[in-house]
Enzyme design. Structure first.
Site, PDB file in Angstrom:
ATOM      1  N   LEU A  17      13.482   3.638  51.882  1.00 59.74           N
ATOM      2  CA  LEU A  17      12.350   4.201  51.086  1.00 59.74           C
ATOM      3  C   LEU A  17      11.494   3.139  50.198  1.00 59.74           C
ATOM      4  O   LEU A  17      12.239   2.095  49.707  1.00 59.74           O
ATOM      5  CB  LEU A  17      12.502   5.308  50.074  1.00 59.74           C
ATOM      6  CG  LEU A  17      11.274   5.797  49.335  1.00 59.74           C
ATOM      7  CD1 LEU A  17      10.502   6.475  49.915  1.00 59.74           C
ATOM      8  CD2 LEU A  17      12.043   6.440  47.876  1.00 59.74           C
ATOM      9  N   GLY A  55       3.041  13.693  27.722  1.00 58.04           N
ATOM     10  CA  GLY A  55       2.871  14.046  26.064  1.00 58.04           C
ATOM     11  C   GLY A  55       2.556  15.536  25.799  1.00 58.04           C
ATOM     12  O   GLY A  55       3.136  15.882  24.739  1.00 58.04           O
ATOM     13  N   ASP A 103       1.562  13.563  35.596  1.00 55.32           N
ATOM     14  CA  ASP A 103       0.839  13.751  34.282  1.00 55.32           C
ATOM     15  C   ASP A 103       1.791  15.069  33.506  1.00 55.32           C
ATOM     16  O   ASP A 103       2.107  15.804  34.121  1.00 55.32           O
ATOM     17  CB  ASP A 103      -0.472  14.333  34.679  1.00 55.32           C
ATOM     18  CG  ASP A 103      -1.487  14.267  33.654  1.00 55.32           C
ATOM     19  OD1 ASP A 103      -1.110  13.566  32.653  1.00 55.32           O
ATOM     20  OD2 ASP A 103      -2.574  14.950  33.792  1.00 55.32           O
ATOM     21  N   HIS A 105       7.933  11.025  27.860  1.00 56.53           N
ATOM     22  CA  HIS A 105       8.088   9.977  28.768  1.00 56.53           C
ATOM     23  C   HIS A 105       9.403   9.631  29.237  1.00 56.53           C
ATOM     24  O   HIS A 105       9.560   9.289  30.262  1.00 56.53           O
ATOM     25  CB  HIS A 105       7.497   8.453  28.162  1.00 56.53           C
ATOM     26  CG  HIS A 105       5.969   8.699  27.827  1.00 56.53           C
ATOM     27  ND1 HIS A 105       5.148   8.918  28.742  1.00 56.53           N
ATOM     28  CD2 HIS A 105       5.350   8.450  26.719  1.00 56.53           C
ATOM     29  CE1 HIS A 105       3.816   9.211  28.172  1.00 56.53           C
ATOM     30  NE2 HIS A 105       3.998   8.708  27.024  1.00 56.53           N
ATOM     31  N   ARG A 147      -8.070  16.144  39.126  1.00 53.33           N
ATOM     32  CA  ARG A 147      -8.931  14.946  39.361  1.00 53.33           C
ATOM     33  C   ARG A 147      -7.864  13.815  39.790  1.00 53.33           C
ATOM     34  O   ARG A 147      -6.562  14.088  39.368  1.00 53.33           O
ATOM     35  CB  ARG A 147      -9.702  14.349  38.130  1.00 53.33           C
ATOM     36  CG  ARG A 147      -8.820  14.280  36.789  1.00 53.33           C
ATOM     37  CD  ARG A 147      -9.580  13.878  35.675  1.00 53.33           C
ATOM     38  NE  ARG A 147      -8.920  13.765  34.517  1.00 53.33           N
ATOM     39  CZ  ARG A 147      -8.801  14.794  33.647  1.00 53.33           C
ATOM     40  NH1 ARG A 147      -9.296  16.018  33.690  1.00 53.33           N
ATOM     41  NH2 ARG A 147      -8.070  14.628  32.628  1.00 53.33           N
TER      42      ARG A 147
END
Length: 251
Positions: free
Chosen positions: A133, A25, A22, A39, A196
């Site tokens: 992985l 932006g 997150d 991004h 969250r």
């Protein structure tokens, strides 16, 4: 300088690491740049973290790249993200394959255009037998969707007489979820100061350790990852037991 972990700490690396990436932006906005550049910078971090996890002995890395709710973003940004995803698959899959990484994409995928779906399938097939992985990319994914699709599949089994409703246990239900063949995430990292889980792996995160950092994803690096690993190594994971019971079990 990147923090060096002791052998004891390194042994406690999560088997399965999940990350909510997150802040792309906001990183761009702070620098008066277009969100799309945020991004692109975030993608550079993905490459570094995948490499570090592979070298650190992490077995599975699940990245929340695009949620079902993200379709509500401005069309220009969504189109850019889809193009970035497609170009990344085209440009990175051979390198991932050479490094023995097994790529998997989870989510609904119904709204993706055909070229992207084709490259997702091609990439998964190419790396399917790799033993290093396990890199899982969650796109057009939500934890609620995951639970609903599992419930629908089980309801169909009951409808056609293959199951009785009383046969449905917690273990059976879990087998119908995405990532059912992987251990649940041991550690979840979320960047950018949000506290969250945003509809991510709702079932699978039941006993996951949660690590939140103010660092925006484009600024996240190997040192920040090691901080999260150090946090994880210091946690006592009881899974409902007391500390005393754990001591007795481990004696």
């Amino acid at each position: 300088m990147t923090q060096t972990l002791s052998a004891t700490t390194a042994a406690k690396h999560p088997r399965h690491l999940a990350i909510i990436m997150d802040g792309n932006g906001r990183w761009a906005k702070k620098r008066h740049l277009p969100r799309m550049l945020g991004h692109q910078e975030g993608l550079k971090v993905v490459r570094k973290i995948v490499k570090t996890c592979g070298e650190s002995g992490v077995e599975a890395l699940t990245l929340f790249a695009f949620s079902s709710e993200n379709w509500q973003r401005p069309p220009q940004e969504v189109n850019h993200l889809m193009t970035l995803f497609l170009n990344t698959l085209k440009g990175e899959i051979e390198k991932l394959n050479q490094n023995n990484v097994q790529l998997r994409v989870v989510g609904s995928l119904k709204r993706f255009k055909e070229p992207l779906c084709e490259w997702i399938e091609k990439s998964q097939q190419l790396t399917a037998k790799n033993t290093g992985l396990k890199l899982v990319i969650a796109v057009d994914y939500s934890g609620q969707w995951d639970i609903i699709q599992a419930a629908q599949a089980l309801a169909q089994q009951v409808k056609i007489g293959m199951l009785q409703s009383e046969d449905i246990t917690q273990d059976l239900f879990a087998r119908y979820l995405n990532l059912s063949d992987l251990p649940p995430p041991d550690l979840l990292i979320r960047t950018s100061g949000e506290y969250r889980i945003s509809n991510f792996l709702l079932w699978q995160l039941a006993y996951t350790e949660l690590y939140f950092t103010e660092t925006l994803w484009p600024d996240f690096n190997e040192e920040e990852l090691h901080k999260a690993f150090l946090f994880y190594s210091q946690r006592e994971r009881r899974f409902g037991y007391t500390s005393e019971q754990l001591s007795e079990r481990n004696a």
